[in-house]
Write a protein that holds these residues in place. Structure first.
Motif, PDB file in Angstrom:
ATOM      1  N   PRO A  22       0.984  -1.112   0.117  1.00  0.00           N
ATOM      2  CA  PRO A  22       0.016  -0.034   0.051  1.00  0.00           C
ATOM      3  C   PRO A  22       0.860   1.257  -0.063  1.00  0.00           C
ATOM      4  N   MET A  23       1.958   1.265   0.798  1.00  0.00           N
ATOM      5  CA  MET A  23       2.565   2.486   0.827  1.00  0.00           C
ATOM      6  C   MET A  23       3.504   2.617  -0.360  1.00  0.00           C
ATOM      7  N   ALA A  24       4.006   1.557  -1.204  1.00  0.00           N
ATOM      8  CA  ALA A  24       4.485   1.642  -2.418  1.00  0.00           C
ATOM      9  C   ALA A  24       3.797   2.321  -3.425  1.00  0.00           C
ATOM     10  N   ILE A  25       2.325   1.889  -3.617  1.00  0.00           N
ATOM     11  CA  ILE A  25       1.576   2.775  -4.483  1.00  0.00           C
ATOM     12  C   ILE A  25       1.350   4.095  -4.164  1.00  0.00           C
ATOM     13  N   ASP A  26       1.245   4.333  -2.733  1.00  0.00           N
ATOM     14  CA  ASP A  26       0.991   5.936  -2.282  1.00  0.00           C
ATOM     15  C   ASP A  26       2.206   6.645  -2.742  1.00  0.00           C
ATOM     16  N   ARG A  27       3.463   5.842  -2.744  1.00  0.00           N
ATOM     17  CA  ARG A  27       4.646   6.880  -2.829  1.00  0.00           C
ATOM     18  C   ARG A  27       5.247   6.611  -4.331  1.00  0.00           C
ATOM     19  N   GLY A  28       4.544   5.709  -5.184  1.00  0.00           N
ATOM     20  CA  GLY A  28       4.824   5.775  -6.686  1.00  0.00           C
ATOM     21  C   GLY A  28       5.866   4.547  -7.100  1.00  0.00           C
ATOM     22  N   LEU A  29       6.270   3.727  -6.323  1.00  0.00           N
ATOM     23  CA  LEU A  29       7.421   2.917  -6.321  1.00  0.00           C
ATOM     24  C   LEU A  29       6.851   1.549  -6.933  1.00  0.00           C
TER      25      LEU A  29
END
Length: 223
Positions: free
Chosen positions: A71-78
């Motif tokens: 989820p954090m990767a999606i939010d931060r564009g990674l």
């Protein structure tokens, strides 16, 4: 180029997904303030010898990625994938430190993270590190000679001993600090633990520079 007035000392580990997830935030911060900020990266091995490495196919690791990392990767564009291996990272740090001597630290630093978390490459393997470094313009033969010895091991250990004195137990760990002005002592440094959002960096800057940052600026650069 102006002299930096704000310093970010960042301890991270190449096998920690949250350290990679903090990279876009630090980039955003650095892009906003340019030469007024200096980012200094430091080594921190989460699982050095003889600590056993994580099991790459463990349920606990998969759950952590499903609930937090993805989820954090999606939010931060990674784009990130759970790596099929869980290597030790000392040689990866030595590779990055070697690249620093020729001004190639940043490109190698990012390439190691990307190789592990996007391509699943074993960054504990010397041959893999040589390949990564070569694509970044580093002479693989010179690097191999260093990695076969312990020339840069002390530099890694020095970073980790400093972190221990600061009470660092996990990464990413960022310390924001500034120089004093004239005879005035600088305010105490501010530590951010974990994959802190950009708002936490901005709040720290406002505490370090109550009159505005960069000094003399009319407003904040971040949205």
């Amino acid at each position: 180029m102006t002299s930096p007035t704000l310093y970010l000392d960042v301890w991270s580990d190449y096998v920690c997904p949250f350290c990679y997830l903090e990279l876009p935030v630090i980039d955003q911060f650095q892009n906003a303030y340019g030469d007024a900020v200096e980012v200094r990266w430091h080594a921190f091995e989460l699982r050095p010898e003889p600590t056993p490495p994580l099991e790459p196919d463990s349920d606990l690791l998969q759950q952590s990625w499903d609930s937090s990392v993805y989820p954090m990767a999606i939010d931060r564009g990674l784009l990130m994938r759970l790596p099929p291996v869980q290597p030790r990272s000392r040689k990866a740090f030595e590779t990055a430190f070697f690249a620093r001597e020729s001004g190639r630290f940043d490109v190698v630093h990012r390439a190691i993270f990307k190789a592990f978390f996007e391509d699943g490459i074993d960054i504990g393997d010397t041959d893999a590190l040589l390949d990564i470094a070569a694509t970044c313009g580093i002479d693989p033969e010179s690097l191999e000679e260093v990695l076969l010895g312990d020339e840069l091991t002390d530099a890694v250990i020095e970073d980790e001993e400093f972190a221990q004195k600061l009470g660092v137990t996990g990464v990413p760990f960022v310390v924001l600090s500034r120089d004093g002005v004239g005879d005035q002592e600088p305010p105490p440094p501010i530590a951010l633990r974990g994959a802190a959002p950009i708002e936490h960096f901005q709040a720290a800057v406002e505490r370090l520079f109550p009159d505005g940052f960069p000094p003399g600026a009319s407003g904040a650069n971040l949205p």
